[in-house]
Design a protein around this motif. Structure first.
Motif, PDB file in Angstrom:
ATOM      1  N   UNK A 151       0.819  -1.214   0.000  1.00  0.00           N
ATOM      2  CA  UNK A 151       0.000   0.000   0.000  1.00  0.00           C
ATOM      3  C   UNK A 151       0.852   1.264   0.000  1.00  0.00           C
ATOM      4  N   UNK A 152       1.990   1.232   0.694  1.00  0.00           N
ATOM      5  CA  UNK A 152       2.830   2.433   0.782  1.00  0.00           C
ATOM      6  C   UNK A 152       3.786   2.561  -0.388  1.00  0.00           C
ATOM      7  N   UNK A 153       4.420   1.450  -0.777  1.00  0.00           N
ATOM      8  CA  UNK A 153       5.516   1.514  -1.747  1.00  0.00           C
ATOM      9  C   UNK A 153       5.251   0.746  -3.038  1.00  0.00           C
ATOM     10  N   UNK A 154       4.323  -0.208  -3.007  1.00  0.00           N
ATOM     11  CA  UNK A 154       3.993  -0.942  -4.229  1.00  0.00           C
ATOM     12  C   UNK A 154       4.827  -2.172  -4.475  1.00  0.00           C
ATOM     13  N   UNK A 155       5.994  -2.293  -3.840  1.00  0.00           N
ATOM     14  CA  UNK A 155       6.856  -3.444  -4.118  1.00  0.00           C
ATOM     15  C   UNK A 155       6.344  -4.681  -3.391  1.00  0.00           C
ATOM     16  N   UNK A 156       6.770  -5.842  -3.869  1.00  0.00           N
ATOM     17  CA  UNK A 156       6.348  -7.104  -3.274  1.00  0.00           C
ATOM     18  C   UNK A 156       7.553  -8.026  -3.133  1.00  0.00           C
ATOM     19  N   UNK A 157       7.301  -9.277  -2.787  1.00  0.00           N
ATOM     20  CA  UNK A 157       8.394 -10.203  -2.512  1.00  0.00           C
ATOM     21  C   UNK A 157       8.097 -11.585  -3.081  1.00  0.00           C
TER      22      UNK A 157
END
Length: 459
Positions: A151-157
């Protein structure tokens, strides 16, 4: 605004000033098709504020927006700025404003800080963090808390078992490159590789080299943009210590020549990795430091921050020539108590200089960024030895003075891991937080001076 590798962001200028709805749509479409991800709206006189909407809605209302104007009585760009930018903010769009003489170097730096912050936010937005092995030893502050991060940065893992690294080490690593790397370390360090015949041997060092190459191969294969290595305890007790691979991953060079630093967080600390990636972007490509918050020395009002691994060797002398840095470095045998599989621990003191330290954290699932300005202090060899012996003399150290009190740091800092970079990056990090909706928690005098934006005050 040049990056450390000599590249620079591409700047696209609208074909004409916005004077009507059709021109606003046309210019917005030009920038959208050019792939612009950051918007600077320039004002040098009054304008018609409603024209911002056909432009912004065409190019993308979710992009970071800077409103920039002169400060001129006859040509009042700041009047047009406040009228237009105020309209954007009424609809909940987070914007920033800079007013001043564009030929003023301080204004330049303020604009550059904002551009770095906006570029960092937009770059990390589509990235993937390679999580090798999961969070280490149950450290929940290092877990990839998926929803607040997205939600804050858009990146995932994506999580990959460390067994995959072991298999690549066994089956895909080019042994000719291992020998090339081993010879390179020998040339760089000579007798400062302190072989002991048990924990640190030529073979355990080569195993660490294989781990670095395996991570590099898997990062490329999986499309990871940055990564973290769990290490403890499965890898460190059965394969090797991750210190050398993590160091080289974060370095701006290896035995093949110059390269982009690839952020790798030790103990797979995801919030450390995210912070390091953001620090790398706001500095134009500097490697970031990863440290344990280890020991406070009240008589010196100084911290000794050290961690097994993850200090880029660049920080030994802050040189882009590896030989300049490696002359300050020693490889020690890994501590058998912690790291039974062996390998080298890396030892040096970080070179002195102004630094900014930071760490992303959560409060009740809400992200914030702890930020504090400070410096890396140069000590005499004798004083450094006395201090380093109190923690671990075989690890890399930063002797840090902070522009905040021990009590403030202890009360507010979110984790046992702290990250750092060179220079004063407080304003750029603050912009970055405000662009993304993360709350900046700034320690010391810089925190007292900060003016919180309207979207933090009206909730």
């Amino acid at each position: 605004m040049v990056n450390k590798d000599g590249t620079a962001p591409q700047v696209v200028i609208g074909s004409e000033p916005i004077t009507s709805p059709r021109v606003a749509q046309q210019v917005g479409e030009e920038l959208r098709r050019a792939g612009c991800r950051v918007i600077v709206m320039c004002y040098n006189v009054w304008n018609f504020p409603f024209l911002a909407w056909p432009f912004v809605n065409t190019v993308g209302s979710d992009l970071p927006i800077l409103s920039l104007s002169n400060n001129n009585g006859k040509f009042p760009g700041n009047v047009g700025l406040l009228a237009t930018d105020g309209g954007l903010r009424q609809a909940g769009i987070r914007t920033h404003r800079i007013v001043g003489d564009i030929d003023d170097k301080q204004v330049h730096q303020q604009v550059f800080d904002w551009l770095r912050a906006a570029e960092a936010a937009q770059t990390i937005h589509n990235e993937v963090y390679g999580l090798y092995g999961g969070h280490s030893m149950g450290m929940e502050t290092g877990f990839f808390h998926l929803v607040p991060i997205i939600k804050a940065l858009g990146c995932t893992t994506q999580q990959i078992d460390q067994l995959a690294l072991v298999k690549v080490m066994e089956q895909q690593v080019d042994e000719a490159e291992v020998e090339k790397a081993f010879a390179w370390f020998g040339k760089m360090l000579g007798e400062r590789i302190l072989y002991d015949g048990k924990m640190l041997t030529p073979e355990t060092l080569k195993t660490q080299i294989r781990l670095y190459i395996a991570m590099r191969l898997l990062n490329e294969e999986k499309g990871f943009d940055f990564c973290g290595l769990k290490g403890q305890r499965e890898l460190t007790e059965n394969v090797c210590l991750g210190d050398v691979p993590e160091m080289v991953m974060n370095d701006p060079y290896d035995w093949n020549g110059p390269k982009e630093p690839f952020v790798c967080a030790t103990e797979a600390d995801a919030f450390a990795g995210i912070t390091m990636q953001l620090l790398k972007y706001i500095t134009g490509g500097l490697p970031a430091l990863f440290m344990d918050v280890r020991l406070y020395l009240p008589e010196l009002d100084m911290w000794d921050w050290c961690n097994s691994g993850n200090h880029s060797s660049w920080y030994a002398a802050q040189s882009w020539e590896p030989a300049d840095n490696y002359k300050h470095i020693r490889f020690h045998p890994a501590l058998e108590f912690y790291f039974k599989a062996g390998g080298a621990s890396v030892e040096f003191d970080a070179a002195p200089g102004e630094m900014t330290f930071a760490r992303m954290g959560l409060w009740d699932d809400k992200p914030f960024m702890a930020i504090v300005k400070g410096e890396s202090v140069k000590l005499s060899a004798a004083q450094s030895k006395v201090i380093n012996d109190q923690t671990d003399p075989t690890w890399p150290h930063v002797h840090a003075k902070l522009q905040c009190s021990f009590d403030e740091f202890l009360a507010l800092f979110p984790s046992n891991h702290v990250l750092g970079t060179m220079g004063d990056q407080v304003r750029a990090l603050t912009y970055l937080c405000e662009v993304t909706g993360i709350t900046p928690v700034i320690f010391g005098p810089d925190g007292a001076k900060r003016i919180a934006p309207i979207w933090e005050r009206i909730r």
